[in-house]
Design an enzyme around this catalytic site. Structure first.
Site, short mmCIF file in Angstrom:
data_model
loop_
_atom_site.label_atom_id
_atom_site.label_comp_id
_atom_site.label_asym_id
_atom_site.label_seq_id
_atom_site.Cartn_x
_atom_site.Cartn_y
_atom_site.Cartn_z
N THR A 177 0.88 -1.18 0.00
CA THR A 177 0.00 0.00 0.00
C THR A 177 0.91 1.22 0.00
O THR A 177 1.29 1.70 -1.06
CB THR A 177 -0.99 0.00 1.19
OG1 THR A 177 -0.27 -0.19 2.41
CG2 THR A 177 -2.03 -1.08 1.02
N LYS A 204 3.93 -7.05 3.78
CA LYS A 204 3.71 -5.64 3.53
C LYS A 204 3.69 -4.89 4.85
O LYS A 204 3.49 -5.47 5.91
CB LYS A 204 2.43 -5.40 2.76
CG LYS A 204 1.19 -5.61 3.58
CD LYS A 204 -0.01 -4.94 2.94
CE LYS A 204 0.13 -3.44 2.92
NZ LYS A 204 -0.12 -2.82 4.24
N THR A 215 -3.02 -2.87 8.17
CA THR A 215 -2.59 -4.22 7.93
C THR A 215 -1.12 -4.53 7.75
O THR A 215 -0.41 -3.97 6.93
CB THR A 215 -3.25 -4.79 6.66
OG1 THR A 215 -4.61 -4.52 6.74
CG2 THR A 215 -3.01 -6.25 6.58
N GLU A 301 7.25 4.10 8.79
CA GLU A 301 7.06 5.45 8.25
C GLU A 301 7.95 6.45 8.96
O GLU A 301 7.91 6.58 10.17
CB GLU A 301 5.64 5.98 8.41
CG GLU A 301 4.57 5.05 8.01
CD GLU A 301 4.15 4.25 9.21
OE1 GLU A 301 4.86 3.26 9.49
OE2 GLU A 301 3.16 4.59 9.81
N ASN A 436 1.29 10.47 9.01
CA ASN A 436 0.05 10.00 9.60
C ASN A 436 -0.94 11.10 9.91
O ASN A 436 -2.09 10.82 10.24
CB ASN A 436 0.36 9.18 10.85
CG ASN A 436 0.90 7.83 10.47
OD1 ASN A 436 0.17 7.00 9.96
ND2 ASN A 436 2.19 7.63 10.66
N SER A 441 -6.79 11.31 1.46
CA SER A 441 -6.95 11.93 0.14
C SER A 441 -6.87 10.88 -0.95
O SER A 441 -6.58 9.75 -0.68
CB SER A 441 -5.86 12.99 -0.06
OG SER A 441 -4.60 12.41 0.18
#
EC number: 2.3.1.35
Lengths: 441, 441
Positions: A177, A204, A215, A301, A436, A441
């Site tokens: 993703t 992932k 996930t 992230e 985050n 969007s």
């Protein structure tokens, strides 16, 4: 060279993770093939639908899975659980996975959609209860079943399957993703009996990264023949020490699933929990799963550091894990790591509030805390607390050298037993908040 | 007007919290006085030492406290606990507190230092086991006892005590570390019997804000006469629903302490747990403690939003609290709030992984989640999930209006019972990371 964004929308770092962590070739298990395509669910036209298919018919394949313990379980989790229950983990020949939509919090219609997804694959391979399903992406939206059904048809009808590196890598891409690189590893192992087998895994990203995205998904396939109960106990044990020992932000999603297929294409005796080689295979699967799980942390992230939290000489594994997890999830520890601050106070504090099963696991006068370098530089270990006493003359220059490394270890020696747990975490950066905090969007 | 930095080093926001939250006058309980000075422990010359003293001798005062459950307890926590144990919470006439050094992880010498600090005060007031001690600041450093002893001497000898607003405010300032404003509240209450009494409270910031800084401290004093066991049960109950229901970063320090003194200067019957007015006083103390605790969240590092997480119609308080806490601590929820994102998926997810005592507390088909405005604008409640079903036609414009408010509420209606828990949290911003990632300096 910049990070390839072919399947992955966000580049948060200048470090070239794609070329560091994505293999350029590999050997894959016999009797499996991988197919993927862009079904159109992802608006940007990237790969978003994949199927792993067992083609070995010499023996029935076996399957096992570990699912999220979140009380809100997504439809594909509920259905895959049911497939495993009904089949007893035998004769499962396919995994179908889509990204872009998590099919979570979608109620009965979501469950019907997941059933339809599995039904299309079962029909193609001509058997019942033969397919597991996983979904990742936006929560609370229905699957676009027309696109997905027609995508599955195409993968079979146009034979988009392959058993080469490119096919497997594309499959790994199709489950991404907001991951910044696809996570694929493959390794060949040799057992003392001379039997050779292969493990291939993909995963992932954790961190419920993009707004409404969810996930952690992971798949491991092998060509060893393994009894389904042995496969389940092996996978459960491996996940306890791998995917359940990583932290990006401490949030656990509604879709988290790690599953494993064994097709028995290697001509050897079926592995059971009593087999002489069971423990060795379990260890190999565990360290393989750890490598895969670590890639998820590396893609955390905004993360700039990969940190191993090693709690050793503990009374029991459970308490070692609870402490390693408390340190790994602490926002104050994570920001200190980002700030390259040798802040043992925050580490101690996190240990102190960890909810131990046995109070004897922690003895203040026996605890040792160090930072450990991972680049071979000396002294490797920089002691911050020795037998409960803070070292007031810590070499700050060396501390800052170690803390500036992209990979480092926090070592906690409890001195109360012989068990140990390794946990993998990353630092907390402004970039994490930015990613985050972005409006959906 | 900018935030006053007289005692507080860091202004992270342009919002003028000082003028919003710091009272300019107040009525204080009879028979107490407050003294403070700059002992020199804080290098910047700010106030860093304070004493609350009971001067009412008509009845023996009583004391109660709630301490951190962190397994590493700082020396002042260990000693204050002991003072309460030995005295049975009676005849405690003073609290001495310093900022700048937490006297934590300092071993036996730290305990000796804390004893000396208490000893100097006891000697001045001429009684044993009459003083509680609290410290906040850097962990792992010894108290500078010469400065502290001489500071205590000065407060008594030069009579730095006063019972006016300025004296209390200065005391509140003297316990600050990186707080951006001192936290002082005071209120007068009237009981049905006609008895009037006063509560005065002060606190210092949660979040182990600056590198190596620690501690949430809170003090409440009253002129009501309250039996020590009643005072303890009242304070414990109040803290459960106030200071234990706030989250800045989910980290619990080694020094956290909330204590309460009651000196009985108001001429009325001593309050016991069986007194007709006990429940009412307990409720008043609880909401007073909530107001004080909320100020700590308002001063959360880098926070731009004050968020009330209200879990209602729960089967029991404990599970309501566990769920409210999971939502309040979730980094993903906190960043979504910062990003003004109506991300119910993250809220649901946090509820789903909360560790419930009773599984019956959660019924997916009964759960309702809303955002609630607090500025009087309509519609007040924006429903995101109704009876477990996500609302796909949420008014995004209204969502964005509510989420742009500096104060807002997340309402979770579980529909499984009648209990409720309110939790107060703030958003997670880049500024938090910046503040906490700063190298110790």
């Amino acid at each position: 060279m910049k990070i390839s964004l072919s399947t992955c929308q966000k580049a948060v770092k200048s470090i070239d993770k794609y070329s560091l962590y994505v293999p350029k070739s590999g050997v894959f298990p016999q009797g499996f093939k991988a197919g993927s395509l862009a079904s159109g669910v992802k608006k940007n036209g990237n790969l978003d639908l994949g199927i792993i298919l067992n083609t070995n018919k010499s023996r029935p394949s076996t399957a096992a899975a570990v699912f999220t313990t979140n009380k809100f379980k997504a439809a594909p989790v509920l259905l895959s659980k049911k497939v495993l229950d009904i089949s007893g983990g035998e004769g499962v020949d396919a995994i179908v996975v889509n990204s872009g939509c998590a099919n979570a919090v979608t109620g009965d219609v979501g469950l019907q959609d997941a059933k339809q997804m599995v039904g299309v694959v079962n029909k193609k391979i001509g058997s019942e209860n033969a397919t597991l399903v996983m979904s990742t992406g936006v929560i609370g939206q229905r699957l676009q079943m027309a696109k997905i059904s027609s995508g599955i048809d195409q993968i079979f009808d146009a034979d988009k399957f392959g058993d080469d590196h490119e096919s497997w890598l594309n499959l790994a891409k199709s489950i991404c993703t907001t991951d910044t690189f696809p996570k694929l590893i493959t390794s060949k192992f040799k057992l003392p009996s001379g039997t050779e087998y292969t493990l291939t895994g993909m995963a992932k990203g954790a961190g419920m990264i993009c707004p409404n995205m969810a996930t952690l998904l992971g798949f491991i396939v092998t060509d060893l023949p393994i009894k389904s109960n042995a496969l389940q106990s092996m996978l459960s044990s491996a996940v306890t020490r791998s995917f359940n020992c990583i932290s990006v932000d401490g949030d656990m999603s509604t879709n988290d699933t790690i599953c494993m297929l064994a097709n028995g294409a290697v001509d050897t005796a079926v592995v059971d929990v009593t087999s002489p080689e069971y423990e060795q295979i379990k260890d190999q699967v565990t360290s393989f799963a750890q490598r895969l799980a670590q890639l998820v942390v590396r893609d955390g992230e905004g993360a700039t550091k990969f940190v191993t939290v090693n709690v050793k000489n503990a009374l029991n594994f459970a308490d070692a894990r609870v402490m390693a997890e408390a340190i790994s999830n602490s926002m104050l520890v994570k920001t200190a790591l980002y700030g390259q601050d040798a802040n043992w106070g925050r580490i101690l504090c996190a240990i102190g509030y960890a909810k131990l099963g046995d109070v004897a696991s922690l003895d203040q006068s026996k605890i040792n805390v160090s930072f450990v370098s991972t680049d071979g530089s000396e002294p490797r270990e920089l002691k911050l607390i020795v037998d409960g006493v803070p070292q007031l003359d810590v070499d700050e220059e060396r501390a800052s050298q170690i803390l500036s490394l992209p990979d480092l270890e926090v070592l906690v020696d409890l001195g109360t037993g012989k068990e140990e747990c390794q946990f993998w975490t990353c630092d907390l950066t402004q970039e994490y908040v930015t990613i985050n905090g972005d409006y959906r969007s």
